[in-house]
Scaffold this motif. Structure first.
Motif, mmCIF file in Angstrom:
data_model
loop_
_atom_site.group_PDB
_atom_site.id
_atom_site.type_symbol
_atom_site.label_atom_id
_atom_site.label_comp_id
_atom_site.label_asym_id
_atom_site.label_seq_id
_atom_site.Cartn_x
_atom_site.Cartn_y
_atom_site.Cartn_z
ATOM 1 N N VAL A 54 86.309 -16.504 132.216
ATOM 2 C CA VAL A 54 84.936 -16.959 131.977
ATOM 3 C C VAL A 54 84.021 -16.465 133.090
ATOM 4 O O VAL A 54 82.893 -16.038 132.844
ATOM 5 N N HIS A 55 84.509 -16.527 134.336
ATOM 6 C CA HIS A 55 83.753 -16.026 135.488
ATOM 7 C C HIS A 55 84.242 -14.594 135.750
ATOM 8 O O HIS A 55 85.323 -14.401 136.305
ATOM 9 N N TYR A 56 83.441 -13.630 135.348
ATOM 10 C CA TYR A 56 83.915 -12.254 135.243
ATOM 11 C C TYR A 56 83.062 -11.300 136.069
ATOM 12 O O TYR A 56 81.830 -11.319 135.982
ATOM 13 N N LEU A 57 83.755 -10.477 136.868
ATOM 14 C CA LEU A 57 83.108 -9.426 137.648
ATOM 15 C C LEU A 57 83.557 -8.078 137.077
ATOM 16 O O LEU A 57 84.676 -7.619 137.352
ATOM 17 N N PRO A 58 82.727 -7.415 136.256
ATOM 18 C CA PRO A 58 83.151 -6.169 135.608
ATOM 19 C C PRO A 58 83.380 -5.023 136.579
ATOM 20 O O PRO A 58 83.981 -4.008 136.211
ATOM 21 N N SER A 59 82.927 -5.152 137.829
ATOM 22 C CA SER A 59 83.126 -4.072 138.806
ATOM 23 C C SER A 59 84.574 -3.965 139.259
ATOM 24 O O SER A 59 84.977 -2.934 139.811
ATOM 25 N N LEU A 60 85.379 -5.008 139.035
ATOM 26 C CA LEU A 60 86.785 -4.985 139.440
ATOM 27 C C LEU A 60 87.628 -4.421 138.305
ATOM 28 O O LEU A 60 87.602 -4.934 137.182
ATOM 29 N N ASP A 61 88.389 -3.368 138.593
ATOM 30 C CA ASP A 61 89.201 -2.727 137.564
ATOM 31 C C ASP A 61 90.234 -3.696 136.990
ATOM 32 O O ASP A 61 90.827 -4.488 137.728
ATOM 33 N N PRO A 62 90.470 -3.621 135.677
ATOM 34 C CA PRO A 62 91.454 -4.509 135.040
ATOM 35 C C PRO A 62 92.887 -4.050 135.296
ATOM 36 O O PRO A 62 93.430 -3.208 134.577
ATOM 37 N N VAL A 63 93.505 -4.598 136.323
ATOM 38 C CA VAL A 63 94.889 -4.260 136.696
ATOM 39 C C VAL A 63 95.706 -5.544 136.650
ATOM 40 O O VAL A 63 95.497 -6.447 137.471
ATOM 41 N N PRO A 64 96.649 -5.691 135.727
ATOM 42 C CA PRO A 64 97.349 -6.971 135.581
ATOM 43 C C PRO A 64 98.333 -7.287 136.700
ATOM 44 O O PRO A 64 98.440 -8.449 137.116
ATOM 45 N N VAL A 65 99.072 -6.289 137.186
ATOM 46 C CA VAL A 65 100.118 -6.520 138.182
ATOM 47 C C VAL A 65 99.864 -5.609 139.381
ATOM 48 O O VAL A 65 99.606 -4.405 139.214
ATOM 49 N N HIS A 66 99.924 -6.179 140.583
ATOM 50 C CA HIS A 66 99.619 -5.439 141.803
ATOM 51 C C HIS A 66 100.892 -5.239 142.637
ATOM 52 O O HIS A 66 101.865 -5.992 142.510
ATOM 53 N N ASP A 67 100.852 -4.237 143.489
ATOM 54 C CA ASP A 67 101.984 -3.916 144.356
ATOM 55 C C ASP A 67 102.011 -4.892 145.531
ATOM 56 O O ASP A 67 101.061 -4.926 146.337
ATOM 57 N N PRO A 68 103.061 -5.709 145.676
ATOM 58 C CA PRO A 68 103.119 -6.648 146.799
ATOM 59 C C PRO A 68 103.008 -5.977 148.158
ATOM 60 O O PRO A 68 102.549 -6.603 149.124
ATOM 61 N N ALA A 69 103.406 -4.712 148.248
ATOM 62 C CA ALA A 69 103.358 -4.007 149.533
ATOM 63 C C ALA A 69 101.937 -3.805 150.035
ATOM 64 O O ALA A 69 101.733 -3.478 151.212
ATOM 65 N N ASP A 70 100.930 -4.017 149.182
ATOM 66 C CA ASP A 70 99.536 -3.834 149.580
ATOM 67 C C ASP A 70 98.966 -5.034 150.322
ATOM 68 O O ASP A 70 97.803 -4.997 150.749
#
Length: 314
Positions: A54-70
């Motif tokens: 509902v609270h949406y920032l379209p500037s952030l790319d839609p990436v479902p799973v991220h690398d924990p090493a980051d």
């Protein structure tokens, strides 16, 4: 002729689309839910049909799973896993372990409980005192605690449980899970990815993507769960969101006002809720017409009414 780009939609439109999609999912109609989500994307509501905050920032790319090493704190959490796990086992062996039912209505079957250390930057002293080792470890991660965007909890899911498909409220944050007690059986879908926990290891995902959990094992699954700010979120936007979210007390007051409640009272055995004049008038009118003194809607969404006894006043 070049088409005119659709305008970015506001929160009201997103909320109504999200409610409609959730209604289709509740009716076990994933095809209708997907069609509605794709229509919303076509109308500029979201960028991905599986990411519907509902609270949406379209500037952030839609990436479902991220690398924990980051994330700097992932090796720190994994190094401290033995201490957190040992304290968990010790507290679980006591009669009062502090685990309470999860408040969100997302459980289709089974049992799901949690201990909350932080919510919206507010520290819960009772939980921290019950788990002092764990509290001391997580306090070294300001991205999740006093400056955090969401919650820090211990999440315990019993065998046979199912958490229904749902999307988190904001894509400004990511969710971290540290596996503490991971038997065979539990799994989670995030977007189009299926994930499994590993004991002593972290998962990092965007919970604004549709996700759901199944537990087909034979022992509880326990994770340390924490929300952190999205690493690509502008610090100025982060500060604005943090300032606007309000305290837990403010959110409770806002919820009560929206539901027509003016007072909540803890009797020790139950919570008594007192409605405002509008809601009280409506309920009293129904009770008089139905000749009842109790109305209970917990049973398959029907009114369970208790007739008045002889001589009982309205």
């Amino acid at each position: 002729m070049v088409g005119t780009p659709r305008p970015q939609r506001g929160e009201t439109v997103r909320r109504r689309y999200a409610d409609l999609i959730d209604a289709f999912l509740a009716q076990e109609d994933p095809v209708a839910a997907d069609e509605c989500a794709r229509l919303a994307v076509g109308q500029g509501v979201w960028r991905d049909p599986l990411q519907r905050p509902v609270h949406y920032l379209p500037s952030l790319d839609p990436v479902p799973v991220h690398d924990p090493a980051d994330f700097w704190f992932v090796p720190y959490l994994e190094e401290n896993y033995p201490l957190i796990r040992a304290e968990l086992e010790q507290v679980l062996g006591t009669a009062d372990n502090g685990f309470l039912p999860v408040e969100e209505p997302l459980l289709a079957t089974g049992d799901w409980k949690q201990v909350t250390f932080y919510e919206g930057g507010q520290r819960f002293d009772e939980a921290c005192e019950r788990f002092p080792v764990t509290a001391g470890i997580i306090e070294a991660i300001p991205e999740a605690t006093l400056a955090g965007p969401g919650v820090v909890t211990l999440s315990r899911l019993q065998p046979g449980s199912r958490i229904v498909p749902h999307c988190g409220a904001s894509n400004a944050k990511l969710r971290v899970h540290l596996g503490l007690h991971v038997p065979e059986g539990p799994r989670m879908r995030v977007g189009d990815r299926t994930l499994r926990w590993n004991q002593g290891s972290c998962l990092v995902f965007d919970d604004s993507f549709e996700h759901e959990v199944w537990h087909t094992g034979d022992a509880p699954r326990v994770v340390l769960l924490m929300d952190v700010w999205h690493p690509r979120l502008d610090p100025a936007v982060q500060r604005l969101i943090a300032e606007d979210r309000g305290s837990l007390a403010t959110r409770v007051r806002d919820f009560m006002r929206a539901q027509g409640l003016v007072r909540a009272e803890d009797t020790g055995d139950t919570i008594l809720l007192h409605p405002d004049e509008r809601v009280e008038t409506l309920i009293r009118r129904h009770m008089r017409q139905a000749g009842t003194r109790v109305v209970d809607i917990r049973h398959e969404h029907t009114l369970q009414e208790t007739p008045k006894g002889p001589g009982r006043a309205d």
